[in-house]
Structures are given as C-alpha cells and as structure tokens.
Design a protein around this motif. Sequence first.
Motif, PDB file in Angstrom:
ATOM      1  N   SER A  29       2.123   3.167  -8.286  1.00 26.50           N
ATOM      2  CA  SER A  29       0.858   2.909  -7.607  1.00 26.50           C
ATOM      3  C   SER A  29       1.108   2.703  -6.127  1.00 26.50           C
ATOM      4  CB  SER A  29       0.192   1.654  -8.172  1.00 26.50           C
ATOM      5  OG  SER A  29      -0.915   1.304  -7.371  1.00 26.50           O
ATOM      6  N   ARG A  30       0.252   3.296  -5.306  1.00 25.32           N
ATOM      7  CA  ARG A  30       0.381   3.137  -3.858  1.00 25.32           C
ATOM      8  C   ARG A  30      -0.629   2.140  -3.321  1.00 25.32           C
ATOM      9  NH1 ARG A  30       2.019   9.109  -1.522  1.00 25.32           N
ATOM     10  NH2 ARG A  30       3.718   9.447  -2.973  1.00 25.32           N
ATOM     11  N   THR A  31      -1.291   1.427  -4.217  1.00 24.52           N
ATOM     12  CA  THR A  31      -2.275   0.454  -3.778  1.00 24.52           C
ATOM     13  C   THR A  31      -1.677  -0.941  -3.884  1.00 24.52           C
ATOM     14  OG1 THR A  31      -3.194   0.428  -6.003  1.00 24.52           O
ATOM     15  CG2 THR A  31      -4.248   1.892  -4.411  1.00 24.52           C
ATOM     16  N   TYR A  32      -1.151  -1.451  -2.798  1.00 24.10           N
ATOM     17  CA  TYR A  32      -0.527  -2.766  -2.775  1.00 24.10           C
ATOM     18  C   TYR A  32      -0.593  -3.327  -1.364  1.00 24.10           C
ATOM     19  CZ  TYR A  32       3.173   0.355  -1.229  1.00 24.10           C
ATOM     20  OH  TYR A  32       3.885   1.325  -0.590  1.00 24.10           O
ATOM     21  N   GLY A  33      -0.684  -4.620  -1.291  1.00 22.02           N
ATOM     22  CA  GLY A  33      -0.626  -5.273   0.005  1.00 22.02           C
ATOM     23  C   GLY A  33       0.819  -5.381   0.470  1.00 22.02           C
ATOM     24  N   THR A  34       1.000  -5.450   1.778  1.00 20.63           N
ATOM     25  CA  THR A  34       2.338  -5.504   2.348  1.00 20.63           C
ATOM     26  C   THR A  34       2.379  -6.519   3.479  1.00 20.63           C
ATOM     27  OG1 THR A  34       2.565  -3.147   1.873  1.00 20.63           O
ATOM     28  CG2 THR A  34       4.207  -4.126   3.320  1.00 20.63           C
ATOM     29  N   GLY A  35       3.491  -7.207   3.576  1.00 21.01           N
ATOM     30  CA  GLY A  35       3.648  -8.180   4.646  1.00 21.01           C
ATOM     31  C   GLY A  35       4.982  -8.035   5.349  1.00 21.01           C
ATOM     32  N   ARG A  39      12.986 -13.909   9.705  1.00 26.20           N
ATOM     33  CA  ARG A  39      14.095 -14.830   9.499  1.00 26.20           C
ATOM     34  C   ARG A  39      14.188 -15.337   8.066  1.00 26.20           C
ATOM     35  NH1 ARG A  39      11.517 -17.358  14.004  1.00 26.20           N
ATOM     36  NH2 ARG A  39      12.086 -16.326  15.910  1.00 26.20           N
ATOM     37  N   ASP A  40      15.175 -16.086   7.836  1.00 29.76           N
ATOM     38  CA  ASP A  40      15.413 -16.579   6.479  1.00 29.76           C
ATOM     39  C   ASP A  40      14.344 -17.556   5.992  1.00 29.76           C
ATOM     40  OD1 ASP A  40      19.020 -16.603   6.892  1.00 29.76           O
ATOM     41  OD2 ASP A  40      17.628 -15.025   6.270  1.00 29.76           O
ATOM     42  N   SER A  41      13.572 -18.086   6.915  1.00 25.81           N
ATOM     43  CA  SER A  41      12.505 -19.012   6.532  1.00 25.81           C
ATOM     44  C   SER A  41      11.296 -18.309   5.960  1.00 25.81           C
ATOM     45  CB  SER A  41      12.073 -19.834   7.750  1.00 25.81           C
ATOM     46  OG  SER A  41      11.534 -18.973   8.747  1.00 25.81           O
ATOM     47  N   ARG A  42      11.345 -16.976   5.965  1.00 20.59           N
ATOM     48  CA  ARG A  42      10.230 -16.178   5.458  1.00 20.59           C
ATOM     49  C   ARG A  42       8.922 -16.513   6.196  1.00 20.59           C
ATOM     50  NH1 ARG A  42      11.849 -14.001   0.302  1.00 20.59           N
ATOM     51  NH2 ARG A  42      14.054 -13.535   0.608  1.00 20.59           N
ATOM     52  N   GLU A  43       9.012 -16.643   7.500  1.00 19.40           N
ATOM     53  CA  GLU A  43       7.843 -16.903   8.330  1.00 19.40           C
ATOM     54  C   GLU A  43       6.971 -15.650   8.401  1.00 19.40           C
ATOM     55  OE1 GLU A  43       8.982 -17.795  12.284  1.00 19.40           O
ATOM     56  OE2 GLU A  43       6.957 -17.711  13.092  1.00 19.40           O
ATOM     57  N   PHE A  44       5.686 -15.788   8.074  1.00 21.16           N
ATOM     58  CA  PHE A  44       4.752 -14.669   8.086  1.00 21.16           C
ATOM     59  C   PHE A  44       4.577 -14.143   9.505  1.00 21.16           C
ATOM     60  CE2 PHE A  44       1.302 -12.066   6.768  1.00 21.16           C
ATOM     61  CZ  PHE A  44       0.295 -12.173   7.724  1.00 21.16           C
ATOM     62  N   VAL A  45       4.614 -12.812   9.638  1.00 22.77           N
ATOM     63  CA  VAL A  45       4.405 -12.161  10.921  1.00 22.77           C
ATOM     64  C   VAL A  45       3.107 -11.360  10.908  1.00 22.77           C
ATOM     65  CG1 VAL A  45       5.298 -10.477  12.579  1.00 22.77           C
ATOM     66  CG2 VAL A  45       6.876 -12.023  11.391  1.00 22.77           C
ATOM     67  N   ALA A  46       2.952 -10.495   9.908  1.00 23.64           N
ATOM     68  CA  ALA A  46       1.761  -9.644   9.822  1.00 23.64           C
ATOM     69  C   ALA A  46       1.609  -9.153   8.393  1.00 23.64           C
ATOM     70  CB  ALA A  46       1.877  -8.456  10.775  1.00 23.64           C
ATOM     71  N   GLY A  47       0.368  -8.806   8.031  1.00 24.25           N
ATOM     72  CA  GLY A  47       0.105  -8.288   6.702  1.00 24.25           C
ATOM     73  C   GLY A  47      -1.013  -7.270   6.725  1.00 24.25           C
ATOM     74  N   ILE A  48      -1.039  -6.401   5.715  1.00 22.93           N
ATOM     75  CA  ILE A  48      -2.057  -5.359   5.633  1.00 22.93           C
ATOM     76  C   ILE A  48      -2.399  -5.131   4.171  1.00 22.93           C
ATOM     77  CG2 ILE A  48      -0.326  -3.504   5.588  1.00 22.93           C
ATOM     78  CD1 ILE A  48      -2.290  -1.868   7.354  1.00 22.93           C
ATOM     79  N   ASN A  49      -3.679  -4.912   3.892  1.00 23.90           N
ATOM     80  CA  ASN A  49      -4.066  -4.695   2.508  1.00 23.90           C
ATOM     81  C   ASN A  49      -3.820  -3.232   2.123  1.00 23.90           C
ATOM     82  OD1 ASN A  49      -6.176  -3.391   3.760  1.00 23.90           O
ATOM     83  ND2 ASN A  49      -7.726  -4.163   2.342  1.00 23.90           N
TER      84      ASN A  49
END
Length: 121
Positions: A29-35, A39-49
Amino acid sequence: QVHVTESGGGVVQAGGSLRLSCAVSGRTSRTYGTGWFRRDSREFVAGINWSGNSRGYADSVKGRFTISRDNAENTVYLQMNSLKPEDTGVYYCAVDKGLYYSDSDRTYEYWGKGTQVTVSS
C-alpha cells in the motif's frame, strides 16, 4: 519486508540547502503517513499524510523546510533551506501505521537508519 532508506545528507555551510529523500520499498500500500525526525531523541521535524494535502512542521523549521511526496515513486522528500548549525544531526524517516503523520515517534511502524546532516558556521 518493508525497507526505509534515507539519502541526501551531507555537510553544508550555514544558509545553504539540502534535499533529503526517503525511499520506501516492500510495502504494497502506498497510502501511509510519513515523518522526519532528528537525532537519537527522535525529535519531530516534519510530517505529511498519505495524500500530501496535510503537512506539519516543528516550530524550529517552519518557513525553512518543506516536506513533499511522490506516491508514484514511493518517495518522500525534505527540502531544507536556510540551514543553521543547530539543524545538525542525524535525520530519520519513519513510516506510520496509518494514513496520517504524528509528531510522536510511537505511531510509526518502520524506520530508516538515518542520514547525517552537518551545518557549519
């Protein structure tokens, strides 16, 4: 087996640009969100549905970074402009279990190994 592979990292001077790519293979499936996380802290930078019509950014990168996707190529991009030394780190791409992205790393099912971004002053 799903594979997530980041590329495009490197060394750049402050004010410069980089374009990160995240290629996903093995998923039917190609329908998935991505983020993108940093760094190792897994700090959120950007996301797209899954469709690309909803995007989110950390306050620290708003106006400088742009996330986009090409579902035909199963690839997500992160255009990084006006880079600052504090942007330095390892950037990870993550594929969500569902259609949408989240700023929490707990919802993501698959992770890449990361790509190093170094911004010199």
